[in-house]
Design a protein around this motif. Structure first.
Motif, PDB file in Angstrom:
ATOM      1  N   PHE B  75       0.830  -1.207   0.000  1.00 32.46           N
ATOM      2  CA  PHE B  75       0.000   0.000   0.000  1.00 32.46           C
ATOM      3  C   PHE B  75       0.862   1.254   0.000  1.00 32.46           C
ATOM      4  O   PHE B  75       0.533   2.244  -0.651  1.00 32.46           O
ATOM      5  N   MET B  77       3.847   1.582  -1.280  1.00 33.20           N
ATOM      6  CA  MET B  77       4.381   1.760  -2.632  1.00 33.20           C
ATOM      7  C   MET B  77       3.371   2.467  -3.515  1.00 33.20           C
ATOM      8  O   MET B  77       3.669   3.437  -4.208  1.00 33.20           O
ATOM      9  N   MET B  78       2.157   1.945  -3.483  1.00 34.01           N
ATOM     10  CA  MET B  78       1.103   2.538  -4.317  1.00 34.01           C
ATOM     11  C   MET B  78       0.907   4.000  -3.950  1.00 34.01           C
ATOM     12  O   MET B  78       0.894   4.878  -4.802  1.00 34.01           O
ATOM     13  N   MET B  79       0.771   4.206  -2.662  1.00 29.76           N
ATOM     14  CA  MET B  79       0.529   5.543  -2.136  1.00 29.76           C
ATOM     15  C   MET B  79       1.587   6.517  -2.632  1.00 29.76           C
ATOM     16  O   MET B  79       1.266   7.580  -3.148  1.00 29.76           O
ATOM     17  N   GLN B  81       3.679   6.396  -5.137  1.00 29.72           N
ATOM     18  CA  GLN B  81       3.693   6.656  -6.570  1.00 29.72           C
ATOM     19  C   GLN B  81       2.497   7.497  -6.979  1.00 29.72           C
ATOM     20  O   GLN B  81       2.615   8.412  -7.783  1.00 29.72           O
ATOM     21  N   VAL B  82       1.359   7.175  -6.391  1.00 25.54           N
ATOM     22  CA  VAL B  82       0.149   7.920  -6.719  1.00 25.54           C
ATOM     23  C   VAL B  82       0.317   9.385  -6.319  1.00 25.54           C
ATOM     24  O   VAL B  82      -0.016  10.297  -7.078  1.00 25.54           O
ATOM     25  N   GLU B  83       0.888   9.608  -5.152  1.00 23.51           N
ATOM     26  CA  GLU B  83       1.095  10.986  -4.706  1.00 23.51           C
ATOM     27  C   GLU B  83       2.073  11.704  -5.622  1.00 23.51           C
ATOM     28  O   GLU B  83       1.891  12.860  -5.963  1.00 23.51           O
ATOM     29  N   ILE B  85       2.693  11.141  -8.715  1.00 24.32           N
ATOM     30  CA  ILE B  85       2.094  11.444 -10.009  1.00 24.32           C
ATOM     31  C   ILE B  85       1.090  12.573  -9.890  1.00 24.32           C
ATOM     32  O   ILE B  85       1.042  13.472 -10.731  1.00 24.32           O
ATOM     33  N   ALA B  86       0.326  12.555  -8.825  1.00 24.08           N
ATOM     34  CA  ALA B  86      -0.660  13.620  -8.643  1.00 24.08           C
ATOM     35  C   ALA B  86       0.038  14.962  -8.439  1.00 24.08           C
ATOM     36  O   ALA B  86      -0.383  15.990  -8.972  1.00 24.08           O
ATOM     37  N   ASP B  88       3.076  15.774  -9.480  1.00 17.61           N
ATOM     38  CA  ASP B  88       3.647  16.177 -10.770  1.00 17.61           C
ATOM     39  C   ASP B  88       2.578  16.779 -11.654  1.00 17.61           C
ATOM     40  O   ASP B  88       2.796  17.764 -12.355  1.00 17.61           O
ATOM     41  N   ALA B  89       1.412  16.149 -11.608  1.00 14.58           N
ATOM     42  CA  ALA B  89       0.352  16.576 -12.518  1.00 14.58           C
ATOM     43  C   ALA B  89      -0.182  17.945 -12.142  1.00 14.58           C
ATOM     44  O   ALA B  89      -0.648  18.696 -12.991  1.00 14.58           O
ATOM     45  N   GLU B 275       2.739  14.935 -26.559  1.00 14.18           N
ATOM     46  CA  GLU B 275       1.819  14.216 -25.672  1.00 14.18           C
ATOM     47  C   GLU B 275       1.124  15.146 -24.683  1.00 14.18           C
ATOM     48  O   GLU B 275      -0.045  14.971 -24.366  1.00 14.18           O
TER      49      GLU B 275
END
Lengths: 303, 303
Positions: B75, B77-79, B81-83, B85-86, B88-89, B275
């Motif tokens: 969890f 790891m997921m957390m 990476q998700v953070e 990416i968010a 960065d976005a 892109e």
DNA sequence: TCCATGGATTAGTTTTCCTGATCCAATAAT
DNA sequence: ATTATTGGATCAGGAAAACTAATCCATGGA
């Protein structure tokens, strides 16, 4: 930030891995629409596009390419561990020493398997170290009672049936023992090495100081010593339960039927971690042991 | 085996981490009952107890102890990476060369931030290598048009405004240039090193073969060269847009107002990965640039 | 004795998720 | 050129999951 909806992560992961929503839908047993929806949900949550929508199929964006491997690995980690635990849980692992296993437990195990087909029982026929019991991957062990184990808080010990010893030999040798126990000095004694004390125990119990219990031949276990006795090689100190078959068939006879004794260890016992004691599989095996094999064993012993 | 319900895994993970259902419930913003239910669901799915239920609180079983760390790590790891990416976005990263940045973009950036408060813009004032653009973490770059970049399929280039050069100097030097361009030979020329060719370009364009364009002083960028010119140190080859402020204030004047020329590079341009070109933040910045700063810049140039 | 704690349980409701149908655009096949 | 197919988007309605709130239970401490 809160972790996004997990199902959306899983849908995305599958879609990314398959490079398409249809295969992902098949893998997760849902429709294309469901995948499409979940992926969009995740994209909204993150505020980033994860896929480029092309006319035919999709392609990961930079963000998607960053996310996918991490999710794949994370899900795989979970998957592996969950499977491992479920597989472990589905199995009942029992360890039993060689002679007890081959002469008592194993012959009756088919009955257990028939009665509880849903339990996958794995028997290991071997000794195990006291310290290694918890560490080793066994749900239950069978052995002679061990005071050290019994004292451990986390270990539960349940006596199964008494160990009872008496000399036994092939019928052909019987005449040479008609004179009484002292005549044992004329015959070879058959020992099993892990429990060489059995002859000594018996001789002490009946006050036979003259008998040299160190003479004779040594086998790695009682099973072999017993088979040697059947061939007429000598007199074995038989466990009345473990040698029941030979005694019943007449392959072995008891020259002194009244002279049987217990041992310091007293009884065979079922031992297991207290934590697992009430596990349904453990309980089933335990109850079956007591009702069947143990009752049968006790019935063979003098009252 | 299929992966068990993910929410159940998450509930269990939180409960295991907190050693209790109440804290887990708080963390996940649900009630105790919900956690209790999810944990039981997972236990049923696996066929193993994950917690010992004590009177007061719970304790992990062996299986639970095996499962928790794996889930926690997965969890996390997921957390992470998700953070990542968010985050960065949510950011719009722009890179712009020093002089262009300090003299044109930066002064107007507050207006952009006011117009789009939801976009977190991060400006890097520096040059960047062509090859490094995609690899570097920029959404958009500004630079002189570069044919090499334009040819790459994955890079989009949008011309912003023309680069137009004319000599400029402090008003005090104006009398010494009344004789015409040839009089430049009497004054110091001010160069900026990354684009030392500007004087040569201009001299060639107007056929001034006699002018030695290698003379004079060299600065690391046009900004410094221009400031030197304001102090009367010499004549700078000014970019009409980038030196607009000094020209407007009269700190600099154009001795030959009709003699301005373009350059081989032609124009400043916005470049970005194809892109990302239609990403909302990128589009907003792009549109704002064209409507505001670029329109203003073009208005300063001769038609 | 009574209260506080921490979990279990359950009925009922909210939320989420999925389905199935339909739409769309572009390519491949006829 | 026309038609079929592919792969995804979308939407209304309905199934399934999850949650809440209330209550229950056993125990250990005041």
């Amino acid at each position: 930030m809160r972790l996004p909806p997990l199902n959306a992560l899983r849908a995305f992961e599958a879609a990314a891995r398959h490079q398409g929503f249809i295969l992902a839908a098949e893998e997760l047993c849902v429709t294309r629409g469901a995948i499409s929806r979940q992926v969009k949900l995740l994209e909204d949550h993150l505020g980033v596009a994860l896929f480029h929508r092309h006319v035919r199929g999709v392609a990961l964006t930079t963000a998607g390419r960053q996310l996918q491997p991490v999710l794949s690995e994370a899900f795989q980690m979970m998957m592996r561990q969950v499977e491992q635990i479920a597989a472990d849980a589905a199995e009942l692992r029992v360890i039993c020493p060689p002679t007890l296993s081959i002469r008592w437990l194993l012959p009756q195990l088919e009955a257990f398997r028939a009665a509880y087909p849903e339990i996958s029982l794995r028997l290991t026929t071997d000794f195990y170290s006291n310290s290694g019991f918890a560490a080793a991957d066994f749900d239950l062990g069978i052995s002679l009672q061990n005071s050290r184990l019994a004292r451990a808080e986390t270990i539960t010990v349940l006596p199964l049936f008494d160990m009872r010893l008496a000399p036994a030999c092939a019928p052909a040798l019987l005449p040479r023992l008609e004179a009484g126990p002292e005549a044992l000095a004329q015959l070879r004694l058959l020992h099993e090495s892990p429990r060489q004390s059995d002859w000594a125990t018996w001789a002490r119990h009946f006050g036979l100081r003259q008998l040299d219990v160190t003479r004779g031949e040594i086998f790695p276990n009682l099973d072999m010593a017993t088979r040697a006795a059947v061939m007429g090689a000598g007199v074995v100190m038989a466990d009345l339960v473990l040698c029941a078959e030979e005694l019943a068939r007449g392959d072995l006879v008891l020259p002194f039927p009244q002279m049987s004794c217990g041992t310091p260890e007293g009884a065979y016992a079922l031992i297991g971690e207290a934590e697992k004691w009430h596990d349904p599989k453990v309980a089933a095996f335990r109850d079956w042991l007591l009702a069947g094999p143990c009752a049968a064993a006790q019935a063979l012993l003098p009252a």
